[in-house]
Design a protein around this motif. Structure first.
Motif, short mmCIF file in Angstrom:
data_model
loop_
_atom_site.label_atom_id
_atom_site.label_comp_id
_atom_site.label_asym_id
_atom_site.label_seq_id
_atom_site.Cartn_x
_atom_site.Cartn_y
_atom_site.Cartn_z
N PRO A 24 0.79 -1.24 0.00
CA PRO A 24 0.00 0.00 0.00
C PRO A 24 0.81 1.29 0.00
CG PRO A 24 -0.81 -1.54 1.66
CD PRO A 24 0.48 -2.08 1.16
N GLU A 25 2.09 1.22 0.41
CA GLU A 25 2.93 2.42 0.47
C GLU A 25 4.20 2.21 -0.34
OE1 GLU A 25 3.51 4.18 4.45
OE2 GLU A 25 2.27 2.55 5.20
N LEU A 26 4.89 3.30 -0.62
CA LEU A 26 6.19 3.23 -1.28
C LEU A 26 7.15 2.43 -0.40
CD1 LEU A 26 8.08 6.09 -3.02
CD2 LEU A 26 9.24 4.74 -1.28
N VAL A 27 7.79 1.43 -0.97
CA VAL A 27 8.69 0.55 -0.22
C VAL A 27 10.14 0.99 -0.43
CG1 VAL A 27 9.47 -1.83 0.12
CG2 VAL A 27 7.09 -1.37 -0.46
N ALA A 28 10.89 1.06 0.67
CA ALA A 28 12.29 1.49 0.59
C ALA A 28 13.27 0.32 0.68
CB ALA A 28 12.60 2.50 1.69
#
Length: 525
Positions: free
Chosen positions: A262-266
């Motif tokens: 669901p979110e930008l993965v680092a």
């Protein structure tokens, strides 16, 4: 959330409906996940907040270091010392369990590094790290001028020393995530700005050569995400953060599928008791996803806490796990290839009339042993060929059993003959050992145990011909001596299926872990 399957192989790695569970949220920007294999917790960094945190199933998320020098990528060495990339200090640091802090690298050619970003440790102990300049930007580091005029990738030799630049000075704009292939013959490094992954061959001295683009175009105008963190799984597939989550590439560079988050993965790292949970540090949260595959094996994954006494063969943990899944530490393993000689299992051999060649073909024993041995070698498993060899006339062979009488009468297994030679495809390779015997068991009157003791091996992968004789006798004696015996049954054969199954289903069940070649390959990581 449904993950995106682009090639069928992707669904052998992860269920397309695998749940994406949130284990913590409310952070500024998370990075650097790493799993502690002994104490079973996840460490991760919240860079803008200058905090390092840990998560475990019992306590949840707790703070462990503030300030953290805006640390980014982290890993462990073979002694479970924490290796940390620090943005604020432009340094690569080793933190020992007793609190001691050592600088591994901070300068190159008398100038400060930009800001070490991600790190991985070779089995030799050499440390490789990337050095973009994100840590000299606001928010993710401390804003300050750069001293180096390029962004590189470096190697610190085993035992320490000055970092050596191992790529061209201007090959990368912003080198970021990096990881080794399972056999450590390739190093992969991605570039966030160029949106690609490069592959390098690793020379015997640790140098990199033959750079080439492995994957490119890792970008999207529709979804946030860039190449950042990157890991290799046990089958050689590359998992890299990318638009929408994580993109998975085959060893050939084919895009297999996309893990949706669901979110930008680092960044990402495997963990859990069996290293089958993929932890992902995203913008404001940390997520966990079950996978069907685990990471490439690294030394820290089977390490003990520094200073702990070495386990003996009588106290070391069994390779068989309670839930039925097997994990094997390659550094504890030796593979025996026994009696797979022409006289035993080939048409035209001295014992061809016994039915042994037909059963060997039925078991696909040559191919199964060969591919298991090839994988085992790449993981660091010791390979030991055990051959029944007699001199012409068979002096010294007692005629106290029908087996030995038949061997003498057939003039079988004579040194230098075609019959005594290993079957084609199973010849010894450089670094393998050869043990000769004149009895059924690989232990009787041989140097087998000397080799095992000298190489520190207490788990034996037991393969070969005569399941109900040589393989079974070797397993029984090995168990009595305190070794863990593993028998991949499709890597064994005898005169016929009835004799084979009787041994596999009864006697060997009591003295060994009975499994198959694919399970052992998977267990070696």
């Amino acid at each position: 959330m449904t993950h995106a399957t682009l090639r069928p192989e992707f669904e052998n790695l992860i269920d397309p409906y695998a749940p994406v569970g949130q284990v913590g949220t409310g952070f500024d920007f998370t990075e650097g996940p790493i799993w502690h294999p002994v104490e079973q917790f996840l460490l991760f960094s919240d860079m803008p907040a200058d905090v390092r945190r840990r998560w475990d199933a019992r306590r949840g998320v707790v703070e462990v270091r503030r300030p953290s020098n805006k640390c980014n990528g982290m890993t462990y060495d073979a002694e479970l010392n924490l290796i940390v990339c620090e943005h604020a200090t432009s340094s690569l640091i080793r933190e020992r369990p007793d609190g001691r802090r050592e600088v591994i690298a901070s300068h190159f050619e008398n100038q400060e590094l930009n800001s070490p970003n991600d790190v991985c440790v070779h089995a030799s102990g050499a440390i490789y790290f990337s050095d973009p300049w994100y840590g000299r930007m606001p928010v993710y580091g401390v804003e300050r001028p750069r001293q180096l005029g390029f962004q590189g990738v470096y190697r610190v030799p085993p035992g320490g020393g000055a970092p050596k630049l191992v790529v061209g000075r201007h090959l990368f704009e912003q080198p970021n995530g990096l990881c080794f292939s399972p056999d450590e013959r390739q190093l992969y490094v991605n570039d966030t700005v160029q949106a690609l992954i490069r592959a390098f061959d690793v020379d015997a001295d640790g140098a990199l050569f033959n750079p080439r683009v492995f994957a490119s175009g890792i970008r999207s105008e529709l979804e946030p995400g860039v190449p950042d963190g990157m890991k290799c799984d046990q089958r050689g597939n590359i998992w890299v953060t990318a638009p929408g989550g994580v993109w998975v590439y085959s060893p050939a560079g084919e895009l297999l599928g996309k893990v949706r988050v669901p979110e930008l993965v680092a960044n990402l790292a495997w963990g859990g008791p069996d290293f089958r949970t993929l932890y992902l540090t995203a913008t404001h949260s940390v997520y966990a996803i079950p996978t069907k595959v685990g990471p490439r094996h690294e030394s820290y994954m089977s390490a003990r806490r520094a200073g702990a006494p070495a386990a003996s063969s009588t106290t070391a943990p069994s390779p068989q796990l309670a839930d039925g899944n097997m994990q094997l530490d390659p550094k504890r393993c030796a593979m025996i290839i026994q009696d797979l000689q022409n006289d035993v299992i080939m048409e035209g051999g001295a014992f061809a009339g016994s039915g042994a060649p037909a059963h060997a073909r039925q078991q696909h024993v040559i191919d199964n042993v060969r591919r298991l041995a090839e994988t085992a070698r790449t993981r660091g498993v010791v390979i030991i060929h055990v051959w029944f060899i007699v001199e012409p006339g068979a002096p010294g062979v007692t005629l106290n059993a029908p087996l030995f009488e038949g061997l003498v009468d057939s003039k079988a297994m004579v040194r230098g003959s075609w019959g005594a030679a290993p079957v084609q495809g199973l010849e010894p390779r450089s670094g393998d050992f050869v043990v000769e015997k004149m009895r059924m068991s690989a232990w009787e009157g041989t140097r087998l145990e000397t080799i095992l003791k000298a190489t520190g091996r207490d788990i034996i992968i037991n393969t070969g011909a005569w399941t109900n004789m040589s393989v079974e006798h070797t397993a029984r004696t090995g168990a009595d001596k305190g070794y863990f015996m593993v028998v991949p049954e499709d890597c064994c054969s005898t005169m016929n299926a009835d004799w084979h199954n009787a041994s596999i289903n009864f006697a060997l069940q009591n003295v060994s872990v009975v499994t198959n070649a694919d399970a052992v390959i998977g267990a070696l990581g």
